[in-house]
Design an enzyme around this catalytic site. Structure first.
Site, PDB file in Angstrom:
ATOM      1  N   GLY A  15       2.270  10.985 -44.888  1.00 55.40           N
ATOM      2  CA  GLY A  15       3.095  10.286 -43.914  1.00 55.40           C
ATOM      3  C   GLY A  15       4.371   9.759 -44.536  1.00 55.40           C
ATOM      4  O   GLY A  15       4.390   9.326 -45.690  1.00 55.40           O
ATOM      5  N   THR A  38       3.416   4.708 -49.607  1.00 53.30           N
ATOM      6  CA  THR A  38       2.591   4.576 -48.416  1.00 53.30           C
ATOM      7  C   THR A  38       2.918   3.265 -47.738  1.00 53.30           C
ATOM      8  O   THR A  38       3.011   2.235 -48.408  1.00 53.30           O
ATOM      9  CB  THR A  38       1.076   4.631 -48.696  1.00 53.30           C
ATOM     10  OG1 THR A  38       0.364   4.335 -47.494  1.00 53.30           O
ATOM     11  CG2 THR A  38       0.661   3.643 -49.768  1.00 53.30           C
ATOM     12  N   ASP A  90       0.847   1.953 -45.836  1.00 53.50           N
ATOM     13  CA  ASP A  90      -0.451   1.291 -45.720  1.00 53.50           C
ATOM     14  C   ASP A  90      -0.719   0.316 -46.869  1.00 53.50           C
ATOM     15  O   ASP A  90      -1.622  -0.519 -46.763  1.00 53.50           O
ATOM     16  CB  ASP A  90      -1.576   2.326 -45.690  1.00 53.50           C
ATOM     17  CG  ASP A  90      -1.550   3.194 -44.442  1.00 53.50           C
ATOM     18  OD1 ASP A  90      -0.754   2.901 -43.531  1.00 53.50           O
ATOM     19  OD2 ASP A  90      -2.323   4.166 -44.381  1.00 53.50           O
ATOM     20  N   MET A 113      -0.264   0.748 -37.801  1.00 53.53           N
ATOM     21  CA  MET A 113      -0.913   1.677 -38.719  1.00 53.53           C
ATOM     22  C   MET A 113      -1.662   0.930 -39.824  1.00 53.53           C
ATOM     23  O   MET A 113      -1.591  -0.282 -39.941  1.00 53.53           O
ATOM     24  CB  MET A 113       0.122   2.625 -39.309  1.00 53.53           C
ATOM     25  CG  MET A 113       0.689   3.611 -38.299  1.00 53.53           C
ATOM     26  SD  MET A 113       1.917   4.708 -39.063  1.00 53.53           S
ATOM     27  CE  MET A 113       2.191   5.861 -37.720  1.00 53.53           C
ATOM     28  N   ARG A 146       7.473   3.443 -39.406  1.00 54.94           N
ATOM     29  CA  ARG A 146       7.745   4.006 -40.736  1.00 54.94           C
ATOM     30  C   ARG A 146       9.086   4.736 -40.783  1.00 54.94           C
ATOM     31  O   ARG A 146       9.365   5.442 -41.755  1.00 54.94           O
ATOM     32  CB  ARG A 146       6.616   4.932 -41.163  1.00 54.94           C
ATOM     33  CG  ARG A 146       6.490   6.223 -40.377  1.00 54.94           C
ATOM     34  CD  ARG A 146       5.234   6.961 -40.749  1.00 54.94           C
ATOM     35  NE  ARG A 146       5.260   8.346 -40.302  1.00 54.94           N
ATOM     36  CZ  ARG A 146       4.193   9.116 -40.172  1.00 54.94           C
ATOM     37  NH1 ARG A 146       3.001   8.622 -40.449  1.00 54.94           N
ATOM     38  NH2 ARG A 146       4.312  10.373 -39.780  1.00 54.94           N
TER      39      ARG A 146
END
Length: 394
Positions: free
Chosen positions: A12, A136, A138, A183, A296
């Protein structure tokens, strides 16, 4: 000896993914005695398998400056999992272009891929250095203080929470409640960043749901109702894979609608389901917001420390390769002291691949469905400039 290098972007995207690419290419070009040709893989592993490489030296300097501030992945990304039949075509492309070092800008799945190819090359007698540059939104990579991409996405989540809250408060009885789904596949770092929207008790978010803490539906509904009765509006921020006490994704109905190459399941998400439950209980319109890839790719929300550290990680990867390091991932390391500062380090790829860094328990406040001061202290410098301070009539 000069070595040709290959760069791949994987997984991603993040708002600063191309900052790492920029730093890597600029640093590589500053070492003409050590580095020869600079190739980029078009759409990651698919490009390597097909021999579809881009000569990155042909891009002019002024274009690279624009690329550094461009969303997405200018090389094209990939979510392909390495298959047994991929290994020989990859090694063929590496040999054909005399690649001595393969740089992968990616997350934990990419670390697994890089380590596997490094081992395959060694077994096949091909001298190859593999180095990962972390990325990332995340923030779930182990052995690094934080990941490039997280600070900017976290800033977006905080700003989006503020905006949605002021809208809900303004709309009153017409649409007073909003559930925002963000996310974060297995960790709640992004959802937790919404806490920066809250300056006093009235402010959103009134509930933060993360995968680390099972969501009890009754408690959730009671919390939202309490905020609505007190303030006339309520906002919850929920991570996409927040789970129930029995371990199922919130609102799961049947099988996932998609499973990617790495076995990650994708469900419809909890926000629509929870919004429907709130509407039924309270009898008011409840919005559900799912920003998706906007979180993002919103370049207006880029954190300057995040952009600088992403570039720094790309440059550090080149220096590590020249120093002879291999099978590593670049890490970000916070220096001790009251003022925030960050340097780079390294960690073995094998220790990072397929592992997940979840939020530690001392960052979470389950009783209040919120986060603790240690988390705010950890994340605040990563978001960059102070967030806006909005006003209310008294």
């Amino acid at each position: 000896m000069k070595q040709n290098i290959l760069i791949m972007q994987s997984g991603g995207c993040t708002p600063v993914l191309n900052c790492s690419l920029y730093g890597l290419v600029q640093e590589a070009q500053s070492h003409p005695a050590s580095i020869g040709d600079i190739y980029g893989a078009h759409y990651g592993m698919e490009g390597i398998i097909d021999g579809d490489l881009i000569d990155l030296r042909r891009t002019p300097a002024d274009e690279w400056l624009r690329i550094a501030h461009t969303p997405g992945a200018v090389l094209g990304s990939t979510r392909r999992k390495l298959r047994d039949e991929d290994v020989q075509p990859i090694l063929h492309t590496l040999r054909k272009h005399n690649i001595g070092c393969w740089f992968i800008i990616g997350g934990n799945d990419s670390a697994t891929t890089g380590h596997a190819i490094g081992q395959a090359a060694e077994s096949d007698g091909l001298p190859l250095t593999v180095i990962n540059i972390p990325k990332t939104i995340d923030n779930d990579l182990v052995l690094t203080d934080h990941s490039p991409g997280y600070g900017s996405a976290a800033r977006f989540v905080a700003l989006a929470t503020m905006g949605a809250a002021w809208d809900a408060e303004a709309m009153g009885i017409a649409a007073p409640i909003t559930i925002i789904e963000v996310m974060g596949r297995d960790a709640g770092w992004l959802a937790a960043a919404s806490a920066f929207a809250k300056r006093d008790e009235r402010d959103a978010p009134h509930f933060i749901g993360v995968p680390e803490i099972p969501l009890d539906e009754t408690r959730f509904l009671d919390c939202i109702e309490d905020a609505y009765r007190r303030y006339g509006f309520a906002v919850a921020v929920i991570a996409e894979n927040t789970r129930t006490p029995d371990g199922k994704p919130v609102g799961e109905q049947g099988e996932p609608f998609y499973i990617d190459d790495f076995g990650h399941p994708y469900y419809d998400g909890p926000s629509r389901y929870l919004a429907a439950q709130v509407s039924r209980q309270l009898g008011v319109r409840t919005r559900h917001e799912k920003p998706g890839t906007i979180q993002r790719s919103m370049m207006a929300c880029v954190s300057q420390p995040d952009a600088q550290e992403a570039e720094m990680a790309g440059r550090a990867a080149v220096r590590s390769s020249i120093a002879g390091e291999r099978d590593i991932i670049i890490t970000l390391e916070r220096t001790p002291g009251d003022d925030y500062a960050c340097t780079t380090g390294t960690a073995p790829l094998v220790a990072v691949g397929s592992k997940v860094k979840r939020m530690p328990s001392d960052y979470l406040d389950p009783a209040n469905h919120f986060v603790t001061q240690p988390f705010l202290d950890y994340a605040r410098p990563l978001l960059g400039d102070p967030l806006p301070h909005y006003g209310r009539l008294r």
